[in-house]
Each structure stands twice: as structure tokens, then as C-alpha cells.
Design an enzyme around this catalytic site. Structure first.
Site, PDB file in Angstrom:
ATOM      1  N   ASP A   1       0.869  -1.183   0.000  1.00 49.85           N
ATOM      2  CA  ASP A   1       0.000   0.000   0.000  1.00 49.85           C
ATOM      3  C   ASP A   1       0.899   1.224   0.000  1.00 49.85           C
ATOM      4  OD1 ASP A   1      -2.840   0.988   2.087  1.00 49.85           O
ATOM      5  OD2 ASP A   1      -1.726   2.095   0.576  1.00 49.85           O
TER       6      ASP A   1
ATOM      7  N   ASP B   1      -2.771   2.430  -6.115  1.00 50.21           N
ATOM      8  CA  ASP B   1      -1.689   2.458  -5.127  1.00 50.21           C
ATOM      9  C   ASP B   1      -1.656   1.223  -4.231  1.00 50.21           C
ATOM     10  OD1 ASP B   1      -3.936   2.940  -3.629  1.00 50.21           O
ATOM     11  OD2 ASP B   1      -2.979   4.403  -2.322  1.00 50.21           O
ATOM     12  N   GLU B   2      -2.298   0.156  -4.643  1.00 50.95           N
ATOM     13  CA  GLU B   2      -2.297  -1.053  -3.828  1.00 50.95           C
ATOM     14  C   GLU B   2      -2.174  -2.292  -4.703  1.00 50.95           C
ATOM     15  OE1 GLU B   2      -5.211  -1.767  -0.629  1.00 50.95           O
ATOM     16  OE2 GLU B   2      -5.643   0.365  -0.800  1.00 50.95           O
TER      17      GLU B   2
END
Length: 418
Positions: free
Chosen positions: A20, A114-115
Site C-alpha cells: 500500500d 496504489d495497492e
DNA sequence: TCTGGGGTCCTAGGACCC
DNA sequence: TCTGGGGTCCTAGGACCC
């Protein structure tokens, strides 16, 4: 933050990592403009954006959060620095990070911009312990992007995701699968990804507040109310989420755009202009991915709730003008002059363009062949010189409208919206 | 706190059919 | 034409995610 007991080199039956990125957009801004380092920064959609998409940890420390209004945030923190989002840059950085992760372990599920989930189970043969592999992943992210991330690692995706948010930013949290159930026992069920207000309320009404309480509830109760997802939740709370990772880039079920407009808008022209803008974006995106759709959802959010309709084209297509024709119909037949504050245009069940032999040229408002060539030319110019360089004249006044990026953007496939 | 924007999946229930 | 039984398709709505 590795507990020494957990650093054991044994082979895990299943090992899932979640990477993350910390305050991703804000971190990219700080990386590229070092004067922002250590400062409270809020990223908004364009200079005019009033809603905070994400903010730096310095801002969060003051109480600022995603979704907050900018003016409200300024009251908390007058020296807050606003930065307009740079979607193209974030997209590029995200793509590079995902590729870097894939070079360490091939089994990467891109979960959002973003993960990412990584199934490191098979890599244990190559690298050794999952904890060591997680270190490699973290290093890969930093070497590629210069950014820090938080990693959670456990035996299933939900526990890994929970672990990742325990120590942010720059976290590294290991929950070995055999300790997961115990470690989750006192954790509120709503902390888990997949349990929000609705399900949380259902559980609370039955005395289930923390994960440990779940054992009091027969799985059948959840299954009856929520079906298979309910069944899954029962396992999640015990650190045994059975859900596998999903690697395939699947075809999208819908492609749409919506926009909030000045509240209580009653001018027909303004509403149609917003719809035109959404139409241009949706149709261009369909064409870019060689998709078309037959059914479109066109809706207006009014003070009295949504009005609108699902409309079908005579033949599936992606022609901006045909689509706009549907919008005009919706305004004509479903809008009675109420104040509108939001518009939505969505292509439903888009599919690859079918080569059709037009033996009986269906009567449509426009000549399809001609239209196709026109939009091929427009798209080519816009691909080269930027979105909406060529655009219907009514939109020129609004050409300052920024490109937006949603955290749900994915670097691969159709959700690439910019 | 919810008027940011873009998505996904699942279920219940009605219409319709044999 | 009296609470048969089984199936499909579609839609609305709920719930959730970043």
C-alpha cells in the site's frame, strides 16, 4: 516493526502480501517538489477542486482526511498547501511500481492505483521466507519510485490488508497465518476490508463487534442474509479468508463518467453542456479500447433524487453524436425543470466492436461510416496533443475542467481513464 | 462528513415460458 | 384455470471498494 518471534524461516502454506503506497498522490508531489517535504499538502482535482482526494501525513496529523472540503481543511490548517492532481504522472509511477513488483514475484493482483496483492507462496522456493520476500518487495518499490510503502503479510488477503494499515507510513507488519485468528480476536469487525456500515450494523445487532465474537454466530445466518459474500466474512474474521487473488485483466462491465455541477442548476443548456462533456469522455474512452455498447444509462441527480433512463441505440455503437442524442431524449422526457446537481453517462456491458455487414443500413440519426472516420481523426489528434484539444465548441468554455484520477484507476486495462 | 469520481458483485422478485 | 414444478431473463436495489 517485525516481532522477533515472527521472523522464522519456515515455509508458509499460503503467504499473501499487500503493498500500500502511503498517501500516494501527495507523496509523489513531495518527491517531485522537495519544498513540500514535511509540509501539510492536500491534492485536489485541478486548481478548482474543492474536495481533498488525498493528503500528506503531516496534514492527516492535524485532522485532515480524504473527502474533506478544502475550505474546512483550511480552517484547521491555514498553511495547508493545495496541489492540483497530476493524473498522468501518478499513472506512470503506478505502472512502474506494479512492473517492479511483478519482477520480484509474478503473481500480482493490481487492486488499485496504489495497492497490490502479491501471492508470494510459490516464491518461497526461490527466496526463502515470506518475510524476506516482503523486504524485497519494499525495496523494489523504493528503488523504482523513490517512495515508501507499507506492507502487510499474512496467510490470506484480508489479514494481509489489515496488517498493512497497522503501521503507516513505511510499515512492515507480519501476521503469520497461525497467529492470525488470535491477533484478530479483539479487532473490530468493521476494520476488515469488506465490512462497512451495512454489514457492520447487521453484525452488531447480533452481538458481533470484534472478530472474536464471530464464533458465536453460525455461518448460516450470514449466508442467509448476504449469500456467499456473507459466508466469506465469517472466515475473514477468523483470519482465514479463502478468496484467491485475481490476476486477469477482465473486460469492464461498465464505463461511465459523472460530474457534480453547481447545486440547483435549472438551465437546460447548462445541463446539456455537462451531459455533452460526459458523452465526449465516455465515447472517446470506448473508442480508445475498441469497445462499443448498445445500452447507456443517462441520469440526472435532482433535489428529488435520480431521474433518467437506460436507453438503447438501434445498433451498438460509440458515436459521440448518437450518444448525445440519447442525452437529449432523457432531458426531454424525464426532466421537468427541477434543480439538478449531478449528471451521469454510463455505457453498460461494453463489448469489442463487432464487424457488421450493413446490408440494410439501419436508419440512425447519423451516417455511421462517416461518423466513424470523423471520430478516428478526432481521437488521433487528441491522443497526440492531449485530451479534448478537439472537442465540441460548447465545451471550449469549460476546457479548463481538469482530468481527474480516481484511486480506483488501474495501470492495466480499461480502467485506465486518462 | 458525504455535492468527488469511478467502479464491482450479489440477491430478490417479477415476467414469462414450457 | 384452484397454492404443479422448473427454468430463464431482467431489473432494482443494496453493499462495498479506492
Amino acid at each position: 516493526m517485525v516481532d522477533s518471534r515472527t521472523v522464522c524461516p519456515v515455509h508458509w502454506p499460503r503467504a499473501i502480501a499487500l503493498v500500500d503506497m502511503n498517501a500516494f498522490f501527495a507523496s509523489v508531489e513531495a518527491r517531485d517538489f522537495p519544498r513540500l517535504l514535511g509540509k501539510p499538502v492536500a491534492v485536489t482535482n485541478g486548481e478548482q477542486g474543492t474536495c481533498i482526494i488525498t493528503c500528506s501525513y503531516e496534514a492527516r496529523a492535524i485532522g485532515i482526511y480524504t473527502g474533506m472540503r478544502l475550505y474546512e481543511a483550511r480552517q484547521l490548517c491555514p498553511e495547508l498547501i493545495q496541489r492540483p492532481a497530476r493524473p498522468e504522472v501518478y499513472a506512470q509511477v503506478s505502472t512502474e511500481i506494479m512492473q517492479a513488483l511483478t519482477r520480484v514475484c509474478p503473481d500480482v493482483e493490481v487492486f488499485s492505483v496504489d495497492e497490490a496483492f502479491i501471492d508470494v507462496t510459490p516464491c518461497q522456493r526461490l527466496y526463502g521466507s515470506p518475510v524476506y520476500i516482503a523486504r524485497l518487495l519494499k525495496q523494489a518499490v523504493f528503488q523504482t519510485s523513490g517512495l515508501l510503502c507499507s506492507i502487510g503479510i499474512s496467510g490470506d488477503r484480508t489479514t494481509a490488508k489489515y496488517a498493512a494499515k497497522l503501521n503507516k507510513p513505511d510499515g512492515f507488519t507480519v501476521i503469520p497465518p497461525w497467529e492470525a485468528r488470535e491477533q484478530l480476536k479483539q479487532v473490530a469487525v468493521t476494520e476488515l476490508c469488506g465490512i462497512a456500515k451495512g454489514i457492520g450494523r447487521f453484525l452488531a445487532e447480533r452481538g458481533v463487534h470484534v472478530c472474536g465474537d464471530m464464533q458465536k454466530l453460525p455461518i448460516g445466518i450470514l449466508a442467509k442474509r448476504f449469500g456467499n459474500p456473507g459466508r466469506r466474512i465469517w472466515y475473514m474474521a477468523q483470519g482465514a479468508d479463502p478468496e484467491p487473488l485475481h490476476y486477469d485483466v477482465v473486460a469492464p462491465r461498465s464505463i461511465g463518467h459523472g460530474k457534480v455541477m453547481p447545486p440547483d442548476t435549472r438551465e437546460r443548456d447548462v445541463i446539456l453542456t455537462y451531459l455533452m462533456h460526459m458523452t465526449v469522455k465516455v465515447s472517446a474512452r470506448l473508442r480508445r479500447h475498441h469497445l462499443e455498447a448498445q445500452t447507456y444509462l443517462i441520469a440526472l441527480n435532482t433535489m428529488q433524487g435520480w431521474v433518467g433512463d437506460k436507453l438503447k441505440l438501434a445498433v451498438a455503437g460509440n458515436d459521440t453524436r448518437e450518444l448525445y442524442g440519447l442525452c437529449q431524449r432523457v432531458v426531454r422526457y424525464h426532466w421537468q425543470g427541477q434543480g439538478v446537481y449531478q449528471v451521469q453517462v454510463t455505457a453498460l456491458d461494453p463489448h469489442p466492436i463487432k464487424q457488421q455487414i450493413d446490408m440494410f443500413d439501419v436508419k440512425t440519426p447519423v451516417n455511421r461510416e462517416q461518423g466513424k472516420k470523423l471520430f478516428q481523426a478526432i481521437d488521433a489528434v487528441n491522443d497526440r496533443y492531449g485530451e479534448m484539444v478537439l472537442t465540441p465548441a460548447v465545451l471550449l468554455r469549460r476546457s479548463k475542467m481538469p482530468n481527474v484520477i480516481s484511486p480506483a484507476w488501474k495501470p492495466f486495462g480499461h480502467r485506465k481513464t486518462i
